[in-house]
Design a protein around this motif. Sequence first.
Motif, PDB file in Angstrom:
ATOM      1  N   ASP B 159       0.851  -1.186   0.000  1.00 24.28           N
ATOM      2  CA  ASP B 159       0.000   0.000   0.000  1.00 24.28           C
ATOM      3  C   ASP B 159       0.891   1.241   0.000  1.00 24.28           C
ATOM      4  OD1 ASP B 159      -1.859   1.900   0.278  1.00 24.28           O
ATOM      5  OD2 ASP B 159      -2.657   1.210   2.207  1.00 24.28           O
ATOM      6  N   ILE B 160       0.932   1.921  -1.154  1.00 17.10           N
ATOM      7  CA  ILE B 160       1.900   3.016  -1.303  1.00 17.10           C
ATOM      8  C   ILE B 160       1.560   4.218  -0.434  1.00 17.10           C
ATOM      9  CG2 ILE B 160       0.833   4.216  -3.251  1.00 17.10           C
ATOM     10  CD1 ILE B 160       3.742   4.318  -4.447  1.00 17.10           C
ATOM     11  N   THR B 161       0.310   4.290   0.054  1.00 17.06           N
ATOM     12  CA  THR B 161      -0.058   5.455   0.888  1.00 17.06           C
ATOM     13  C   THR B 161       0.778   5.496   2.170  1.00 17.06           C
ATOM     14  OG1 THR B 161      -1.846   4.120   1.773  1.00 17.06           O
ATOM     15  CG2 THR B 161      -2.432   5.748   0.110  1.00 17.06           C
ATOM     16  N   ILE B 162       1.243   4.333   2.639  1.00 20.93           N
ATOM     17  CA  ILE B 162       2.077   4.323   3.844  1.00 20.93           C
ATOM     18  C   ILE B 162       3.385   5.062   3.572  1.00 20.93           C
ATOM     19  CG2 ILE B 162       3.147   2.844   5.589  1.00 20.93           C
ATOM     20  CD1 ILE B 162       1.238   0.649   4.763  1.00 20.93           C
ATOM     21  N   GLU B 163       3.958   4.786   2.372  1.00 14.00           N
ATOM     22  CA  GLU B 163       5.196   5.479   2.029  1.00 14.00           C
ATOM     23  C   GLU B 163       4.925   6.965   1.831  1.00 14.00           C
ATOM     24  OE1 GLU B 163       7.757   3.413  -0.853  1.00 14.00           O
ATOM     25  OE2 GLU B 163       8.368   5.397  -1.530  1.00 14.00           O
ATOM     26  N   ARG B 164       3.757   7.294   1.253  1.00 19.49           N
ATOM     27  CA  ARG B 164       3.407   8.711   1.064  1.00 19.49           C
ATOM     28  C   ARG B 164       3.301   9.418   2.400  1.00 19.49           C
ATOM     29  NH1 ARG B 164      -0.532   7.657  -3.208  1.00 19.49           N
ATOM     30  NH2 ARG B 164       0.683   7.513  -5.117  1.00 19.49           N
ATOM     31  N   ALA B 165       2.725   8.713   3.373  1.00 20.00           N
ATOM     32  CA  ALA B 165       2.599   9.303   4.701  1.00 20.00           C
ATOM     33  C   ALA B 165       3.973   9.689   5.247  1.00 20.00           C
ATOM     34  CB  ALA B 165       1.915   8.317   5.651  1.00 20.00           C
ATOM     35  N   ALA B 166       4.942   8.823   5.048  1.00 20.85           N
ATOM     36  CA  ALA B 166       6.299   9.108   5.507  1.00 20.85           C
ATOM     37  C   ALA B 166       6.847  10.346   4.803  1.00 20.85           C
ATOM     38  CB  ALA B 166       7.207   7.907   5.251  1.00 20.85           C
ATOM     39  N   ARG B 167       6.520  10.456   3.498  1.00 23.38           N
ATOM     40  CA  ARG B 167       6.985  11.626   2.746  1.00 23.38           C
ATOM     41  C   ARG B 167       6.371  12.898   3.303  1.00 23.38           C
ATOM     42  NH1 ARG B 167       8.851  11.396  -2.309  1.00 23.38           N
ATOM     43  NH2 ARG B 167       9.444  13.519  -1.794  1.00 23.38           N
ATOM     44  N   ILE B 168       5.074  12.844   3.594  1.00 23.74           N
ATOM     45  CA  ILE B 168       4.382  14.029   4.113  1.00 23.74           C
ATOM     46  C   ILE B 168       4.965  14.425   5.467  1.00 23.74           C
ATOM     47  CG2 ILE B 168       2.151  14.842   5.024  1.00 23.74           C
ATOM     48  CD1 ILE B 168       0.913  12.999   2.764  1.00 23.74           C
ATOM     49  N   LEU B 169       5.373  13.407   6.234  1.00 21.20           N
ATOM     50  CA  LEU B 169       5.943  13.685   7.553  1.00 21.20           C
ATOM     51  C   LEU B 169       7.383  14.177   7.452  1.00 21.20           C
ATOM     52  CD1 LEU B 169       4.449  10.670   9.489  1.00 21.20           C
ATOM     53  CD2 LEU B 169       3.829  13.075   9.735  1.00 21.20           C
ATOM     54  N   GLY B 170       7.872  14.362   6.227  1.00 20.35           N
ATOM     55  CA  GLY B 170       9.162  15.021   6.089  1.00 20.35           C
ATOM     56  C   GLY B 170      10.311  14.148   5.624  1.00 20.35           C
ATOM     57  N   ALA B 171      10.074  12.851   5.416  1.00 27.79           N
ATOM     58  CA  ALA B 171      11.160  11.988   4.960  1.00 27.79           C
ATOM     59  C   ALA B 171      11.413  12.203   3.472  1.00 27.79           C
ATOM     60  CB  ALA B 171      10.818  10.529   5.219  1.00 27.79           C
ATOM     61  N   GLY B 172      12.684  12.147   3.071  1.00 29.90           N
ATOM     62  CA  GLY B 172      13.007  12.228   1.654  1.00 29.90           C
ATOM     63  C   GLY B 172      12.595  10.944   0.968  1.00 29.90           C
ATOM     64  N   PRO B 173      12.592  10.902  -0.369  1.00 26.49           N
ATOM     65  CA  PRO B 173      12.132   9.695  -1.074  1.00 26.49           C
ATOM     66  C   PRO B 173      12.954   8.451  -0.722  1.00 26.49           C
ATOM     67  CG  PRO B 173      13.137  11.288  -2.589  1.00 26.49           C
ATOM     68  CD  PRO B 173      12.986  11.984  -1.286  1.00 26.49           C
ATOM     69  N   VAL B 174      14.263   8.636  -0.605  1.00 28.09           N
ATOM     70  CA  VAL B 174      15.110   7.485  -0.292  1.00 28.09           C
ATOM     71  C   VAL B 174      14.841   7.002   1.125  1.00 28.09           C
ATOM     72  CG1 VAL B 174      17.484   6.681  -0.025  1.00 28.09           C
ATOM     73  CG2 VAL B 174      16.897   8.220  -1.920  1.00 28.09           C
ATOM     74  N   ARG B 175      14.799   7.950   2.071  1.00 24.95           N
ATOM     75  CA  ARG B 175      14.573   7.598   3.463  1.00 24.95           C
ATOM     76  C   ARG B 175      13.209   6.928   3.624  1.00 24.95           C
ATOM     77  NH1 ARG B 175      14.360  10.734   8.732  1.00 24.95           N
ATOM     78  NH2 ARG B 175      14.084   8.944  10.128  1.00 24.95           N
ATOM     79  N   ALA B 176      12.188   7.476   2.965  1.00 21.53           N
ATOM     80  CA  ALA B 176      10.844   6.897   3.055  1.00 21.53           C
ATOM     81  C   ALA B 176      10.852   5.462   2.555  1.00 21.53           C
ATOM     82  CB  ALA B 176       9.848   7.736   2.259  1.00 21.53           C
TER      83      ALA B 176
END
Lengths: 275, 265
Positions: B159-176
């Motif tokens: 579920d890619i929304t979990i990774e998107r959530a990490a992005r919204i919380l400030g993580a860069g694409p690699v970190r997410a």
Amino acid sequence: MSRKVARTILLLAPGLILIGFLFLFPLFGVLKLSLFNPGFTTASFEKLVASPVALLVMERTFILALTVTVLSVVTGYPIAYYLATSSPRWRTILVYLILLPFWTSILIRTYTWMVVLGREGLVNSVLQWTGLIDGPTQLLFTGLAVHLAMVQILMPIVIITCYSTMIEIDEGLIRAARTLGATPGQAFAKVFLPLSLPGVATGAAMCFILSLGFYITPALLGGRRNVMLSNLIDFEVHQTLNWSFASVLALVLLAATLVALGLFRLVAPRRRDQG
Amino acid sequence: MRMSPARLALTVYFVIGVIFLIFPLIMLVPLSFGESQFLQFPPQKLSWKWYAEFFNDDSWLRATLLSLRVGIGATIISLVVGTLAAVALVRGQFVGRGLLMSLMVAPLILPTVILALALYILFLRWRWVDNALALTAAHAVIALPYVILVVSTALKGFDITIERAARILGAGPVRAFVSVTLPYLMPSLFAGGLLAFFASFDELIVTMFVSGGLETLPVRIWNDLKLRLDPTVAAVACMLIVVSVAGMGLAEYFRQRNLRRYHNS
């Protein structure tokens, strides 16, 4: 947007380099070797058509692949059916009985047949013990050995693909057919069998394509009369050192594989989308 | 519950089928533990002779070591390259995506002898024959499809929304990706890695063409089978069967774990 594109390219780059340099580029080399010398020429193909040995081997390879596929499907289908219709608890254990041989390498499974069919092997010992034959009979280096081993090696693939289609079939459909008055045999023939055909088609296609390129089993278990296309390519490379002829043979094998794959796609258009 | 006659017949057929599939493998056990060159029934005397032969023979050990080295190298290359490619192939939207996917899994379907010939011609020109590193790269091509297939199947279930959530919380694409998606993918990476390793470890045909004088374990077995039938091979084969059944069984277990999670969500 462009950053996204850049990222995709970056992610794909290592794969493209690997596949490009060590797969596409070398295949291109084979194509070049068979068609250019140095200018465009069909000399190698003319030699191929004029070579009785090459034609015989091609025909033999095709017939072997077809025979092995039919045998694997016919003998494997009831096994898949048994698995699919046994209770779920037993099923997981029984499937492992099919996977177990599948996980062992083709080289080793071919070797086991050398042991079983050899002059001092089990089959000869049993046959002599029962008095059916007086001395050891030649089983190794025969077409029979190649067929037996190839069916044993490829049948698990057919069973697994058929099985995974069969367990998706809605049991309610069979029950409905029975309620409407069909005998168990009719319910099987009119409902279950047609629904399981996509799995049969996939298994048969995989079996046929893999059979076309078989090298190890014919080389170890077959005699001179069982040289297949792959073995002939090897022979042309390492014994006669005729690389352009080997390349033409490889091209024929590649074309046969692609045609088989294309036919399969055509017959079974209802494939799960891969992407 | 009583079995119907038809079911009974089918059960008998199933048992015969399983015996046909498994029996030749089991035959190796008495041979590998026997004293004599040939299979004897019943085995006259049990011995570890042929196993000792393997462990005392330098050429067998060297071949095993080379196979391990090449296998681990090919696994690492195909795992890194394949995972990156799988991410692009599953998530990217671009023309020719399906074609690229087919191309990267093509080594799985292509008759191996064609690739062997093609690489042989190329390696001769590049003077790469007889080179363990080049052999490892060639094996990586053969192992790549397994990684791509297993990892892309798992990614499709994520579920890619979990990774998107990490992005919204400030993580860069690699970190997410590393802190959210990668842990989810772990079972599939293990499964893909194991399949990749055994694809390399069992590979014979390409290796025979391009390895020159280098002997991997399958090549060593092949050379033995061509010359004589020595039960040392039976001992080696028995050990290999145990190793590959354990390894592939583990791979199947990990693959199922990612699939099950997908079905539960």
